[in-house]
Design a protein around this motif. Sequence first.
Motif, mmCIF file in Angstrom:
data_model
loop_
_atom_site.group_PDB
_atom_site.id
_atom_site.type_symbol
_atom_site.label_atom_id
_atom_site.label_comp_id
_atom_site.label_asym_id
_atom_site.label_seq_id
_atom_site.Cartn_x
_atom_site.Cartn_y
_atom_site.Cartn_z
ATOM 1 N N GLU A 78 0.933 -1.153 -0.010
ATOM 2 C CA GLU A 78 0.102 0.221 0.111
ATOM 3 C C GLU A 78 0.867 1.184 -0.063
ATOM 4 O OE1 GLU A 78 -2.713 -0.291 3.216
ATOM 5 O OE2 GLU A 78 -4.067 -1.945 2.208
ATOM 6 N N ARG A 93 1.652 11.520 1.384
ATOM 7 C CA ARG A 93 1.302 12.723 2.243
ATOM 8 C C ARG A 93 1.712 14.048 2.087
ATOM 9 N NH1 ARG A 93 -0.040 9.620 7.185
ATOM 10 N NH2 ARG A 93 0.812 7.529 7.193
ATOM 11 N N SER A 141 -1.199 8.322 11.391
ATOM 12 C CA SER A 141 -0.251 7.269 12.185
ATOM 13 C C SER A 141 1.091 7.976 12.275
ATOM 14 C CB SER A 141 -0.184 5.897 11.295
ATOM 15 O OG SER A 141 0.366 6.050 9.941
ATOM 16 N N ASP A 162 -0.904 -4.460 8.455
ATOM 17 C CA ASP A 162 -0.248 -3.532 7.430
ATOM 18 C C ASP A 162 0.936 -2.733 7.758
ATOM 19 O OD1 ASP A 162 -2.489 -4.181 5.829
ATOM 20 O OD2 ASP A 162 -3.523 -2.291 6.020
ATOM 21 N N ASP A 221 -3.505 13.386 2.533
ATOM 22 C CA ASP A 221 -3.040 12.232 2.379
ATOM 23 C C ASP A 221 -3.759 11.176 1.561
ATOM 24 O OD1 ASP A 221 -4.355 10.700 4.210
ATOM 25 O OD2 ASP A 221 -3.174 11.255 5.773
ATOM 26 N N LYS A 258 -4.266 6.677 0.040
ATOM 27 C CA LYS A 258 -3.549 5.221 -0.167
ATOM 28 C C LYS A 258 -3.796 4.948 -1.552
ATOM 29 C CE LYS A 258 -5.630 1.873 0.750
ATOM 30 N NZ LYS A 258 -6.269 0.602 0.095
ATOM 31 N N SER A 270 -8.575 8.393 1.846
ATOM 32 C CA SER A 270 -8.010 9.559 1.647
ATOM 33 C C SER A 270 -8.281 10.553 2.841
ATOM 34 C CB SER A 270 -8.247 10.145 0.324
ATOM 35 O OG SER A 270 -9.400 10.607 0.366
ATOM 36 N N ARG A 271 -7.540 11.376 3.029
ATOM 37 C CA ARG A 271 -7.873 12.465 3.950
ATOM 38 C C ARG A 271 -7.985 13.710 3.281
ATOM 39 N NH1 ARG A 271 -4.626 9.856 7.789
ATOM 40 N NH2 ARG A 271 -5.600 8.778 9.315
ATOM 41 N N ARG A 282 -14.036 7.315 12.080
ATOM 42 C CA ARG A 282 -12.818 6.783 13.098
ATOM 43 C C ARG A 282 -13.084 7.451 14.268
ATOM 44 N NH1 ARG A 282 -9.346 7.624 8.668
ATOM 45 N NH2 ARG A 282 -8.588 5.714 7.450
HETATM 46 O O1 CDP Z 1 -5.586 5.589 9.419
HETATM 47 P P1 CDP Z 1 -4.326 5.478 10.176
HETATM 48 O O2 CDP Z 1 -3.734 6.948 10.817
HETATM 49 O O3 CDP Z 1 -3.669 4.290 10.952
HETATM 50 O O4 CDP Z 1 -3.024 5.519 8.974
HETATM 51 P P2 CDP Z 1 -2.277 6.605 8.153
HETATM 52 O O5 CDP Z 1 -1.112 5.953 7.919
HETATM 53 O O6 CDP Z 1 -2.153 8.091 8.760
HETATM 54 O O7 CDP Z 1 -3.111 6.550 6.731
HETATM 55 C C1 CDP Z 1 -2.643 7.418 5.601
HETATM 56 C C2 CDP Z 1 -3.733 7.502 4.434
HETATM 57 O O8 CDP Z 1 -3.977 6.301 4.053
HETATM 58 C C3 CDP Z 1 -5.092 7.538 5.061
HETATM 59 O O9 CDP Z 1 -5.857 8.629 4.223
HETATM 60 C C4 CDP Z 1 -5.890 6.478 5.298
HETATM 61 O O10 CDP Z 1 -7.296 6.460 5.298
HETATM 62 C C5 CDP Z 1 -5.057 5.722 4.180
HETATM 63 N N1 CDP Z 1 -4.908 4.423 4.433
HETATM 64 C C6 CDP Z 1 -5.957 3.326 3.916
HETATM 65 O O11 CDP Z 1 -6.697 3.658 3.101
HETATM 66 N N2 CDP Z 1 -5.695 2.117 4.038
HETATM 67 C C7 CDP Z 1 -4.872 1.689 5.128
HETATM 68 N N3 CDP Z 1 -4.904 0.344 5.281
HETATM 69 C C8 CDP Z 1 -3.849 2.399 5.599
HETATM 70 C C9 CDP Z 1 -4.205 3.908 5.303
#
Ligand code: CDP
Length: 244
Positions: free
Chosen positions: A94, A98, A104, A133, A179, A181, A202-203, A219
Motif C-alpha cells: 500500500e 502525504r 499514524s 499493514d 494524504d 493510499k 484519503s484525508r 474513525r
Molecule cells: O489511518 P491511520 O492513521 O492508521 O493511517 P495513516 O498511515 O495515517 O493513513 C494514511 C492515509 O492512507 C489515510 O488517508 C488513510 O485513510 C489511508 N489508508 C488506507 O486507506 N488504508 C490503510 N490500510 C491505511 C491507510
Amino acid sequence: MKVNEKGSQIREGKAKILFETLPHSSFIIQSFKDDATAFNAKKKGQIRNKGVINNAMSTLIFKHLEQNGVPTHFVEKLSDRDMLVHRVQIVPVEVVVRNRATGSITTRLGIQRGTVFEPPLVEYFYKSDALGDPLIGEGHILYFQWASESELREIFRLSLATNRLLKELFNRIEIDLIDFKLEFGRTEGRLIVADEFSPDVSRLWSKKTGESLDKDRFRQDLGRVEESYEEVFQRLERFFSERV
Ligand code: CDP
C-alpha cells in the motif's frame, strides 16, 4: 453471459466484493459496500449509501487520472454500486502519499498534526490484515520481490503524478488533499492504479473550515459521515459538469 454481468464471487473484502464476469475474462466487477472498518477492523460499522458514493467518486477520479496520463484499472461504471475493472495481479504494497501530517505518522515520528510535507512524502506498507499493514521500506519490497526495482520506480512516479493531479483537482473544489493510499496492479506487463479512490482511503480537509470530509469522521465518531462523503462527491460532480 455478457462480459459485464456478474458471475461467481471471487472474494469479499472489507469495503468491496469482487466478482468474476465471464470465466477467464480479463475483466472483473468490483461492487462497493456500505460497510466501514477502522483501526485494523477493530471498529466496524456502516456508512449509509457509502458504496454508491465511493463507486461514483472513484469513477470520476479514475477518469480524470486516465485523461491525464495515469493508467488505472477502471473500465466502466455499470450501476450504482458496480464498476467493471481490468483483472490485475495486486502488488502487496500500500502506497501512502502525504502532503500534510496526520494519523499514524504523527504518533510514529512525533510530528505535529498539519505539518506540510514539501515535497510530498511517500511511504510503503505491507498489505497484510493479519500483520496490521506494517510500515516497510524499499529494501523489503525488493528483498521479498513484492515488486522489481523498475516496478518500484514506476510505482513511485505514478504515485507522485496521481498526487499532483488530485491535489490540483481538490484545490479547485476548496478541499485540501492531506494524504491518500493507492494500490497498484500488474496487467500485460505494466503497472496500473487499482482499488479505489474515495474518502475511505484519503484525508480531505475543507479549506474553509478545516474540518475532515473523510473516514476520520467515522474513525473518531465526529458525526455527519454520510453528509461529508456526499459533499465531496457533489463538489467533484459540479466541477466536472461545469467544465464540459
Ligand atoms: O489511518 P491511520 O492513521 O492508521 O493511517 P495513516 O498511515 O495515517 O493513513 C494514511 C492515509 O492512507 C489515510 O488517508 C488513510 O485513510 C489511508 N489508508 C488506507 O486507506 N488504508 C490503510 N490500510 C491505511 C491507510
